[in-house]
Design a protein around this motif. Sequence first.
Motif, mmCIF file in Angstrom:
data_model
loop_
_atom_site.group_PDB
_atom_site.id
_atom_site.type_symbol
_atom_site.label_atom_id
_atom_site.label_comp_id
_atom_site.label_asym_id
_atom_site.label_seq_id
_atom_site.Cartn_x
_atom_site.Cartn_y
_atom_site.Cartn_z
ATOM 1 N N UNK A 10 36.675 47.332 -7.813
ATOM 2 C CA UNK A 10 37.830 46.863 -8.577
ATOM 3 C C UNK A 10 38.041 45.369 -8.426
ATOM 4 N N UNK A 11 38.041 44.868 -7.185
ATOM 5 C CA UNK A 11 38.584 43.518 -6.989
ATOM 6 C C UNK A 11 37.845 42.728 -5.922
ATOM 7 N N UNK A 12 38.131 41.422 -5.942
ATOM 8 C CA UNK A 12 37.649 40.499 -4.920
ATOM 9 C C UNK A 12 38.480 40.660 -3.653
ATOM 10 N N UNK A 13 37.848 40.378 -2.524
ATOM 11 C CA UNK A 13 38.558 40.474 -1.249
ATOM 12 C C UNK A 13 38.998 39.116 -0.713
ATOM 13 N N UNK A 14 38.638 38.047 -1.406
ATOM 14 C CA UNK A 14 38.987 36.708 -0.923
ATOM 15 C C UNK A 14 40.114 36.078 -1.726
ATOM 16 N N UNK A 44 31.536 53.910 -5.708
ATOM 17 C CA UNK A 44 32.729 53.206 -6.161
ATOM 18 C C UNK A 44 33.531 52.757 -4.946
ATOM 19 N N UNK A 45 33.985 51.507 -4.967
ATOM 20 C CA UNK A 45 34.833 50.974 -3.907
ATOM 21 C C UNK A 45 36.025 50.260 -4.548
ATOM 22 N N UNK A 46 37.043 50.042 -3.747
ATOM 23 C CA UNK A 46 38.172 49.260 -4.248
ATOM 24 C C UNK A 46 37.854 47.771 -4.176
ATOM 25 N N UNK A 47 37.372 47.305 -3.031
ATOM 26 C CA UNK A 47 37.110 45.888 -2.856
ATOM 27 C C UNK A 47 35.640 45.560 -2.749
ATOM 28 N N UNK A 48 35.320 44.290 -3.041
ATOM 29 C CA UNK A 48 33.957 43.796 -2.865
ATOM 30 C C UNK A 48 34.033 42.425 -2.199
#
Length: 289
Positions: free
Chosen positions: A112-116, A268-272
Amino acid sequence: MSPRDELRGRAARPVMAIARAARETARGMVDLLLPSACAICRALHRADADGIVCQACLARVVRLSWPQCGRCGQPRLSPSIPLPVEATPSGVIPPCRWCGRLAPTIRAVRSVCRMDEGTGAALVHALKYDGWHAVAKPMARRMARLEWPPDVVRERTALVPVPLSITRQRARGYNQAERLASALSTEWRIPVWADVLERNRDTRSQVRLTPSERASNVSGAFVATGRALARLRGAHIVLVDDVITTAATINAAAQALADGGARIISCVTFGRAPEPGDRAVSDYDFIRN
């Protein structure tokens, strides 16, 4: 329906309406006297469909930008590379270097989203370390909206959360990936098979390890359970985890599922976690404008 049953039904309607109104009134009083506190910013807010997280914090989740690799879902362009140079004449974006780290058995990966940037990391931290189980619901709702290749949507059989070691799960009290899988199961209407994969040894935390150390740390750490082999045979499994960094964990888990008979695996993950040189959504907006 007999006349007697019809009369009973009519008589029950006012009672049901009163009960419904009483529940709504009680819920409103609770919201007024004990308003919900956002798990991320701690601000008071009215409870809604996403409950434990306020809409402002959810709106600040920075989604991975487009275009993305069709297989791994990694954002493709940098501000210095215009779209026409990267795309093929047919308009299809070719596979990227990030795909090279994925095991051959992995069909597709989406996050879904960036982690930074934004609140993505705070949501993961609240679920993983702060005990906010309910955060999994709004996270999974956004995972459910991700776009997939048509064959993945058509074939996906079950969700398999990446398991924790017994020691870590006992200390934490739950597996955050299993919470996400359970919430995602409701959205996708496919089952969770939490009993088909297990860790057969403890591993170190991956947080401060290099990519090669991560791969060595989890190599051979997963095994498909014997009772699951019949279910896994020929299945397209979707692994679920909170964050993907170097793909070492999902590669090891996917290999165990493939050894157990799964035909193909997606993830599938929430963050990358960001890659050096990754671009933000604002970068792509700059290119387009």
